[in-house]
Design a protein around this motif. Sequence first.
Motif, PDB file in Angstrom:
ATOM      1  N   VAL A 240      35.658  40.294  33.476  1.00  0.00           N
ATOM      2  CA  VAL A 240      35.859  39.230  32.735  1.00  0.00           C
ATOM      3  C   VAL A 240      37.013  38.386  32.651  1.00  0.00           C
ATOM      4  CG1 VAL A 240      36.110  38.643  30.076  1.00  0.00           C
ATOM      5  CG2 VAL A 240      34.235  40.233  30.786  1.00  0.00           C
ATOM      6  N   GLU A 241      38.121  39.053  32.876  1.00  0.00           N
ATOM      7  CA  GLU A 241      39.463  38.512  33.160  1.00  0.00           C
ATOM      8  C   GLU A 241      39.522  37.548  34.523  1.00  0.00           C
ATOM      9  OE1 GLU A 241      42.383  41.529  32.924  1.00  0.00           O
ATOM     10  OE2 GLU A 241      42.479  41.744  30.718  1.00  0.00           O
ATOM     11  N   ARG A 242      38.865  38.250  35.431  1.00  0.00           N
ATOM     12  CA  ARG A 242      38.839  37.542  36.940  1.00  0.00           C
ATOM     13  C   ARG A 242      37.895  36.110  36.555  1.00  0.00           C
ATOM     14  NH1 ARG A 242      41.007  36.240  41.570  1.00  0.00           N
ATOM     15  NH2 ARG A 242      39.630  36.142  43.250  1.00  0.00           N
ATOM     16  N   LEU A 243      36.991  36.368  36.079  1.00  0.00           N
ATOM     17  CA  LEU A 243      35.913  35.288  35.793  1.00  0.00           C
ATOM     18  C   LEU A 243      36.539  34.022  35.354  1.00  0.00           C
ATOM     19  CD1 LEU A 243      32.627  36.929  35.126  1.00  0.00           C
ATOM     20  CD2 LEU A 243      33.055  35.657  37.142  1.00  0.00           C
ATOM     21  N   ALA A 244      37.519  34.449  34.099  1.00  0.00           N
ATOM     22  CA  ALA A 244      38.260  33.554  33.285  1.00  0.00           C
ATOM     23  C   ALA A 244      39.123  32.799  34.114  1.00  0.00           C
ATOM     24  CB  ALA A 244      38.943  34.213  32.244  1.00  0.00           C
ATOM     25  N   GLU A 245      40.065  33.665  34.949  1.00  0.00           N
ATOM     26  CA  GLU A 245      40.974  32.941  35.760  1.00  0.00           C
ATOM     27  C   GLU A 245      40.413  32.051  37.021  1.00  0.00           C
ATOM     28  OE1 GLU A 245      44.201  34.614  39.011  1.00  0.00           O
ATOM     29  OE2 GLU A 245      42.398  36.037  38.411  1.00  0.00           O
ATOM     30  N   VAL A 246      39.267  32.463  37.640  1.00  0.00           N
ATOM     31  CA  VAL A 246      38.463  31.942  38.791  1.00  0.00           C
ATOM     32  C   VAL A 246      38.112  30.401  38.017  1.00  0.00           C
ATOM     33  CG1 VAL A 246      36.849  31.746  40.193  1.00  0.00           C
ATOM     34  CG2 VAL A 246      38.145  33.712  40.184  1.00  0.00           C
ATOM     35  N   ILE A 247      37.287  30.483  36.917  1.00  0.00           N
ATOM     36  CA  ILE A 247      36.782  29.140  36.486  1.00  0.00           C
ATOM     37  C   ILE A 247      37.703  28.207  35.879  1.00  0.00           C
ATOM     38  CG2 ILE A 247      36.349  30.038  34.011  1.00  0.00           C
ATOM     39  CD1 ILE A 247      33.954  28.028  36.206  1.00  0.00           C
ATOM     40  N   SER A 248      38.934  28.775  35.532  1.00  0.00           N
ATOM     41  CA  SER A 248      40.171  28.179  35.092  1.00  0.00           C
ATOM     42  C   SER A 248      40.732  27.319  36.213  1.00  0.00           C
ATOM     43  CB  SER A 248      41.057  28.648  34.458  1.00  0.00           C
ATOM     44  OG  SER A 248      42.260  27.959  33.996  1.00  0.00           O
ATOM     45  N   THR A 249      40.969  27.753  37.320  1.00  0.00           N
ATOM     46  CA  THR A 249      41.453  27.456  38.687  1.00  0.00           C
ATOM     47  C   THR A 249      40.419  26.265  39.198  1.00  0.00           C
ATOM     48  OG1 THR A 249      42.618  29.496  39.080  1.00  0.00           O
ATOM     49  CG2 THR A 249      42.156  27.637  41.015  1.00  0.00           C
TER      50      THR A 249
ATOM     51  N   GLU B  30      32.193  42.338  44.063  1.00  0.00           N
ATOM     52  CA  GLU B  30      31.806  41.056  45.002  1.00  0.00           C
ATOM     53  C   GLU B  30      30.910  40.249  44.088  1.00  0.00           C
ATOM     54  OE1 GLU B  30      29.639  42.863  48.209  1.00  0.00           O
ATOM     55  OE2 GLU B  30      31.519  43.215  49.328  1.00  0.00           O
ATOM     56  N   ILE B  31      31.720  39.172  43.489  1.00  0.00           N
ATOM     57  CA  ILE B  31      30.918  38.265  42.429  1.00  0.00           C
ATOM     58  C   ILE B  31      30.914  36.817  43.092  1.00  0.00           C
ATOM     59  CG2 ILE B  31      30.922  37.361  40.092  1.00  0.00           C
ATOM     60  CD1 ILE B  31      32.356  40.084  39.423  1.00  0.00           C
ATOM     61  N   ILE B  32      29.619  36.348  43.427  1.00  0.00           N
ATOM     62  CA  ILE B  32      29.581  34.850  43.704  1.00  0.00           C
ATOM     63  C   ILE B  32      28.281  34.096  42.864  1.00  0.00           C
ATOM     64  CG2 ILE B  32      28.825  33.547  45.835  1.00  0.00           C
ATOM     65  CD1 ILE B  32      29.446  35.659  47.651  1.00  0.00           C
ATOM     66  N   PHE B  33      28.732  32.976  42.446  1.00  0.00           N
ATOM     67  CA  PHE B  33      27.661  32.060  41.760  1.00  0.00           C
ATOM     68  C   PHE B  33      27.748  30.725  42.185  1.00  0.00           C
ATOM     69  CE2 PHE B  33      31.473  32.438  39.375  1.00  0.00           C
ATOM     70  CZ  PHE B  33      31.918  31.055  38.923  1.00  0.00           C
ATOM     71  N   ALA B  34      26.644  30.057  41.902  1.00  0.00           N
ATOM     72  CA  ALA B  34      26.729  28.558  42.510  1.00  0.00           C
ATOM     73  C   ALA B  34      26.935  27.852  41.086  1.00  0.00           C
ATOM     74  CB  ALA B  34      25.477  28.396  42.822  1.00  0.00           C
ATOM     75  N   MET B  35      27.475  26.595  41.144  1.00  0.00           N
ATOM     76  CA  MET B  35      27.915  25.743  39.953  1.00  0.00           C
ATOM     77  C   MET B  35      27.678  24.266  40.182  1.00  0.00           C
ATOM     78  SD  MET B  35      31.343  26.278  37.348  1.00  0.00           S
ATOM     79  CE  MET B  35      32.077  25.190  38.630  1.00  0.00           C
TER      80      MET B  35
ATOM     81  N   ALA C  51      34.310  34.531  43.296  1.00  0.00           N
ATOM     82  CA  ALA C  51      34.929  35.361  42.390  1.00  0.00           C
ATOM     83  C   ALA C  51      35.367  36.897  42.954  1.00  0.00           C
ATOM     84  CB  ALA C  51      34.652  35.370  41.043  1.00  0.00           C
ATOM     85  N   THR C  52      35.194  37.309  44.070  1.00  0.00           N
ATOM     86  CA  THR C  52      35.291  38.639  44.617  1.00  0.00           C
ATOM     87  C   THR C  52      36.866  39.256  44.377  1.00  0.00           C
ATOM     88  OG1 THR C  52      33.452  38.288  46.094  1.00  0.00           O
ATOM     89  CG2 THR C  52      35.175  40.000  46.552  1.00  0.00           C
ATOM     90  N   PHE C  53      36.933  40.259  44.156  1.00  0.00           N
ATOM     91  CA  PHE C  53      38.556  40.468  44.067  1.00  0.00           C
ATOM     92  C   PHE C  53      38.433  42.182  44.264  1.00  0.00           C
ATOM     93  CE2 PHE C  53      36.661  41.001  39.750  1.00  0.00           C
ATOM     94  CZ  PHE C  53      37.846  42.207  39.181  1.00  0.00           C
ATOM     95  N   LYS C  54      39.757  42.758  44.525  1.00  0.00           N
ATOM     96  CA  LYS C  54      40.027  44.021  44.695  1.00  0.00           C
ATOM     97  C   LYS C  54      39.687  45.075  43.504  1.00  0.00           C
ATOM     98  CE  LYS C  54      43.136  47.428  46.728  1.00  0.00           C
ATOM     99  NZ  LYS C  54      42.171  48.138  47.694  1.00  0.00           N
ATOM    100  N   ALA C  55      38.831  46.047  43.737  1.00  0.00           N
ATOM    101  CA  ALA C  55      38.711  46.895  42.624  1.00  0.00           C
ATOM    102  C   ALA C  55      39.420  48.104  42.509  1.00  0.00           C
ATOM    103  CB  ALA C  55      37.224  47.386  42.448  1.00  0.00           C
ATOM    104  N   LEU C  56      39.646  48.830  41.606  1.00  0.00           N
ATOM    105  CA  LEU C  56      40.490  50.092  41.302  1.00  0.00           C
ATOM    106  C   LEU C  56      39.731  51.208  41.949  1.00  0.00           C
ATOM    107  CD1 LEU C  56      42.101  49.547  37.929  1.00  0.00           C
ATOM    108  CD2 LEU C  56      43.180  48.953  40.128  1.00  0.00           C
ATOM    109  N   GLY C  57      40.418  51.988  42.404  1.00  0.00           N
ATOM    110  CA  GLY C  57      39.615  53.532  42.915  1.00  0.00           C
ATOM    111  C   GLY C  57      40.491  54.673  42.670  1.00  0.00           C
ATOM    112  N   GLY C  58      39.652  55.654  42.616  1.00  0.00           N
ATOM    113  CA  GLY C  58      40.505  57.038  42.548  1.00  0.00           C
ATOM    114  C   GLY C  58      41.201  57.361  41.357  1.00  0.00           C
ATOM    115  N   ILE C  59      42.432  57.600  41.247  1.00  0.00           N
ATOM    116  CA  ILE C  59      43.178  58.075  40.219  1.00  0.00           C
ATOM    117  C   ILE C  59      43.767  56.745  39.467  1.00  0.00           C
ATOM    118  CG2 ILE C  59      45.387  57.972  41.283  1.00  0.00           C
ATOM    119  CD1 ILE C  59      44.419  60.272  38.602  1.00  0.00           C
TER     120      ILE C  59
END
Length: 208
Positions: free
Chosen positions: A191-200, A142-147, A166-174
């Motif tokens: 890092v990849e998620r933040l890059a994708e979100v700011i680009s959009t 869960e990642i939220i920022f003001a811009m 920038a909230t997104f699903k995390a990996l879990g378990g195996i």
Amino acid sequence: MKNVTKIVKMIAAVGLIASTAACTTVETASRALPIDAPLAGAQFSPEPIYIQPDFKVVDINVSVPKSLTVSEANTYKPNADIVWRGDSYGNRYEQVQAVLETGLAAGVQSFDGAQEVVLDVQLVQFHAQTEKVRYTFGGEHEIIFAMTVRDAQTGATVVPLHFVDATFKALGGIAAVNAEKAGVTQKVRIVERLAEVISTELQQPYTF
């Protein structure tokens, strides 16, 4: 109660960034005003004018307020604003700031538009996984920022203060274990998620 706390943090972020921006902002796009706010002597067309961004990001100012709370508790959902285990134990404020800076910088590299802009970013929430969550069901990052987006030459607000989720699903378990073995850590994915979100985000039309 947690949702109320998040809203309070967001309001605080608005106040802090707005007060800082007031020192440098020359003019503000009308998107920042209430939709029915009257301006003396001004005439508006009945429909908003949508502007397609043509940005080149020359600077990114990332702040992580010390007023945000941090938790090291290994529980399913620590009651804190910052939860981070992607680095060795240390200054979590500095660590998540570095993650934000890296991800956002990666996301704006391809922008080479006519208007040079500066991004003012303030963290609201950075809730990654505890060990307990990561090795069970995974949950979400869960990642939220003001811009705010400002013109680099004049300091004028181009895109007013708003929240980016920038909230997104995390990996879990195996899946999390296998990802770690392959070098795909929490930090890599965030890092990849933040890059994708700011680009959009920077390609979204804004209004005057």
